[in-house]
Design a protein around this motif. Structure first.
Motif, short mmCIF file in Angstrom:
data_model
loop_
_atom_site.label_atom_id
_atom_site.label_comp_id
_atom_site.label_asym_id
_atom_site.label_seq_id
_atom_site.Cartn_x
_atom_site.Cartn_y
_atom_site.Cartn_z
N ASP A 45 0.80 -1.19 -0.09
CA ASP A 45 -0.01 -0.06 -0.23
C ASP A 45 0.79 1.32 0.14
OD1 ASP A 45 0.96 -0.70 2.53
OD2 ASP A 45 -0.78 0.07 3.44
N ASP A 48 -7.36 -3.86 -3.46
CA ASP A 48 -8.10 -3.90 -2.16
C ASP A 48 -7.20 -2.64 -1.31
OD1 ASP A 48 -5.80 -4.96 -1.03
OD2 ASP A 48 -6.62 -6.92 -1.00
N ARG A 49 -7.55 -2.73 -0.05
CA ARG A 49 -6.70 -1.46 0.77
C ARG A 49 -5.19 -1.54 0.73
NH1 ARG A 49 -9.14 -1.12 6.72
NH2 ARG A 49 -8.00 -3.09 6.62
#
Length: 369
Positions: A62, A262-263
């Motif tokens: 991320d 996704d995150r």
């Protein structure tokens, strides 16, 4: 250690691989020779000590390269290394172009994206890592080595993947990036290599056995002989492509190899992971198809007498007719092989997914003693 060696300054370089899979193999080979290369390229009056280790099995996605640099800096501090270099198989980007490497003098760390180096990854890493160590020590004003007498952009002449350098040399935050077009092609080929398609090929052994069984059965039916004779080369090629496409799609769907954003996984990274998975499986499937085709030609030539084939086709035949028969039989057999792939070991097939990393084995982290 001799008396003279005791009075030479020591610089400890940490070489970290994350995840401990393909990057660990490159790191292990590089570690064995890095001290000598640093003495040759940076300073022969320094006692170079190289430590190897690995990072997380699934590195952070991320935060991009900055998150990796932060993790690496913490590892460097914990292990009391002077500088640290991280080799990773993550495809990284800067300014929407592939990122080859990035240095941070403040954190005294640098990271190298192996896929961005293309196919000759070990050779390129051998050229890049000593320069990155030299750059870090110079930008951090380390008095134990003389300042680097080359500009950061000069690394492009030693590492073909590097197109230009962006960032501030004075601040020691430098990004080595690839070109937009050739760099992306090199990145994709590097991802396929990092994903080890040979492992995927060997792992699909049951698929190949199932396809051979289907092909052997199909060879005994004269309907297949007549179909192969009636279809032209274009239609046979289309059937082959459809069969291989169905096989790759089945592997991805049946074994849940598709990476979803996704995150923790940005959409761009998920797309690259999926593209790497598709290319790896396509290469493995294509090689399997060639093996199947060669085996089918051999079996067909041994089992089907020329006179029998001539009687069915009602015309003279030659070796090209056996090739055509093997072509359509192999294409249809790949569909049967796709069904057989459902019997494969789940761990073996999932290893073909670019974003999946099994627990490491056989490569020891030095911090574990």
């Amino acid at each position: 250690m001799t008396h003279s060696e005791q009075h030479r300054p020591e610089i400890v370089v940490g070489l970290v691989a994350t995840p401990p899979d393909h990057p660990a193999q490159v790191a292990a080979r590089l570690t064995a020779e890095l001290a000598g290369r640093l003495a040759e390229r940076v300073d022969a009056d320094v006692r170079w000590t190289v430590r190897e280790g690995w990072g997380e099995v699934a590195p952070r996605r991320d935060g991009g390269v900055e998150a990796l640099l932060d993790d690496l800096a913490q590892r460097r501090t914990d292990d009391r290394w002077d500088v640290a270099i991280c080799l990773t198989d993550l495809p990284l980007h800067a300014e929407r172009v592939p990122l080859v490497a990035q240095t941070s003098a403040r954190r005294r760390v640098a990271i190298v994206s192996l896929p961005a180096l293309g196919l000759p990854q070990l050779r390129a890493a051998r050229a890049a890592v000593p320069d990155l160590v030299n750059r870090l020590l110079t930008d951090a004003s380390d008095q134990r080595v003389p300042p680097a007498d080359w500009a950061p952009a000069e690394m492009a002449s030693r590492v073909a993947a590097v197109h230009r350098v962006v960032g501030e040399a004075d601040a020691g935050e430098l990004r080595y990036v690839a070109s937009r077009l050739i760099g992306r092609v090199r990145l994709l080929t590097g991802m396929v290599k990092a994903n080890r398609p040979g492992r995927a090929l060997l792992g699909l052994s049951k698929l190949l056995v199932g396809a051979f069984g289907t092909a052997a059965f199909a060879l005994t039916t004269d309907t297949i002989w007549q179909m192969g004779d009636a279809l032209g080369g274009l239609r046979l090629a289309v059937i082959m492509v459809l069969g291989l496409t169905a096989l790759v799609a089945w592997l991805i769907v049946a074994h849940d190899l598709w990476e979803k954003p996704d995150r923790e996984t940005p959409a761009e990274l998920a797309r690259l992971f999926n593209l790497g998975t598709i290319l790896t499986l396509t290469l493995a499937a294509a090689v399997s198809y060639l093996v199947l085709f060669a085996g089918t030609v051999l079996v067909g030539a041994l089992l089907i007498d020329t006179s029998v084939l001539e009687q069915t086709l009602q015309r003279p035949v030659d070796f090209t007719d056996y090739l055509t028969l093997a072509w359509i039989t192999s294409s249809l057999a790949t569909v049967g092989g796709a069904i057989g792939s459902g019997l494969e070991n789940e761990e073996t097939v999932r290893a073909a997914a670019y974003g999946y990393h099994p627990e490491p084995g056989g490569w020891r982290d030095e911090r574990d003693g």
